[in-house]
Design an enzyme around this catalytic site. Sequence first.
Site, PDB file in Angstrom:
ATOM      1  N   GLU A   1      -4.235  -7.428  -4.922  1.00 50.00           N
ATOM      2  CA  GLU A   1      -3.447  -7.551  -6.158  1.00 50.00           C
ATOM      3  C   GLU A   1      -2.791  -8.932  -6.217  1.00 50.00           C
ATOM      4  O   GLU A   1      -2.754  -9.576  -7.280  1.00 50.00           O
ATOM      5  CB  GLU A   1      -2.379  -6.463  -6.191  1.00 50.00           C
ATOM      6  CG  GLU A   1      -1.393  -6.601  -7.347  1.00 50.00           C
ATOM      7  CD  GLU A   1      -0.031  -6.002  -7.029  1.00 50.00           C
ATOM      8  OE1 GLU A   1       0.957  -6.444  -7.649  1.00 50.00           O
ATOM      9  OE2 GLU A   1       0.057  -5.119  -6.160  1.00 50.00           O
TER      10      GLU A   1
ATOM     11  N   ASP B   1      -0.585  -2.990 -11.458  1.00 53.45           N
ATOM     12  CA  ASP B   1      -0.923  -3.503 -10.130  1.00 53.45           C
ATOM     13  C   ASP B   1      -2.407  -3.305  -9.824  1.00 53.45           C
ATOM     14  O   ASP B   1      -3.072  -4.192  -9.268  1.00 53.45           O
ATOM     15  CB  ASP B   1      -0.082  -2.803  -9.060  1.00 53.45           C
ATOM     16  CG  ASP B   1       1.396  -3.168  -9.137  1.00 53.45           C
ATOM     17  OD1 ASP B   1       1.727  -4.139  -9.836  1.00 53.45           O
ATOM     18  OD2 ASP B   1       2.209  -2.469  -8.506  1.00 53.45           O
TER      19      ASP B   1
ATOM     20  N   ASP C   1      -3.536 -11.536  -9.254  1.00 51.35           N
ATOM     21  CA  ASP C   1      -2.501 -12.104 -10.121  1.00 51.35           C
ATOM     22  C   ASP C   1      -2.730 -13.595 -10.307  1.00 51.35           C
ATOM     23  O   ASP C   1      -2.631 -14.124 -11.423  1.00 51.35           O
ATOM     24  CB  ASP C   1      -1.124 -11.836  -9.503  1.00 51.35           C
ATOM     25  CG  ASP C   1      -0.011 -12.533 -10.263  1.00 51.35           C
ATOM     26  OD1 ASP C   1       0.214 -12.206 -11.443  1.00 51.35           O
ATOM     27  OD2 ASP C   1       0.637 -13.427  -9.679  1.00 51.35           O
TER      28      ASP C   1
ATOM     29  N   GLU D   1      -4.628  -5.857 -11.664  1.00 52.44           N
ATOM     30  CA  GLU D   1      -4.657  -7.159 -10.990  1.00 52.44           C
ATOM     31  C   GLU D   1      -5.491  -7.087  -9.715  1.00 52.44           C
ATOM     32  O   GLU D   1      -6.213  -8.042  -9.376  1.00 52.44           O
ATOM     33  CB  GLU D   1      -3.235  -7.617 -10.673  1.00 52.44           C
ATOM     34  CG  GLU D   1      -2.449  -8.016 -11.910  1.00 52.44           C
ATOM     35  CD  GLU D   1      -1.070  -8.548 -11.583  1.00 52.44           C
ATOM     36  OE1 GLU D   1      -0.622  -9.494 -12.263  1.00 52.44           O
ATOM     37  OE2 GLU D   1      -0.426  -8.031 -10.641  1.00 52.44           O
TER      38      GLU D   1
END
Length: 256
Positions: free
Chosen positions: A42, A115, A46, A118
């Site tokens: 994650e 979450d 991002d 990502e």
Amino acid sequence: MKSLESRIEYKFRNSLLLAEALTHPSLAYETQKPHFDNQRVEFLGDAVLQLVLTSELYNRFAGFSEGTMTKLRSRLVSRTALCEYARAIRLGEYLLIGKGEESSGGRDRPSTLADAFEALIGAVYLDGGIDAARFFVLQCCAEKMERIAASPIEKNPKGELQEVLQGLSQTGPTYQIVSESGPDHARSFVAEVVWMDTILGRGEGNSKKEAEAAAARRALDARSWEVGDSNAADQSRSPTDNTHVDKSRELAAKNP
């Protein structure tokens, strides 16, 4: 997993990367495999998301300043937006989560979906490189990107909603915080905007103000007051709907 791959139009060569992206930390804790969950990927996802969208905004809006593009990017990567992307591909159905998290509604929790989305970006990047990740991100963000292209300068969503609704009735919208979660240093709030006993939108943010703005933005996108009779303000609500609003108000009272 094949149905998810079909939905996102990407087939993983390394299926373990997909499994990692879909594994919520709660399952890793229950199975005593603390190093196999989606938190690390994650983190990577991002960064990939930021890079892809920053590049797209830079190329698409050549005349915009850094500050304006930063605001546009924030609309594309907000928790509310990430949750929308995740729900569009029904990501929650594929998550591997612990029993406790499952029983508490974690599969559809906005923060969990954001979450996981990502993490999925990070997994696609590791498996197929930046081109595959860019295709996936832009495909998921296409609709929201087009809305931003059509209206790049966003008004204050709460003010805009107030203006629209007061054009239909003297009654303005009200906001209520229906839940909050997370540690003190990273609180997450969920707000609802209610008008004429109708819940128009729900949004999440890291502050009450951010959550209320997200709820107003969702209401503006949905424009549910335009559905059916144009004089929606005079419509009566069903007992079920009133019960839902009452419950939301009870929750709001417990979370001032």
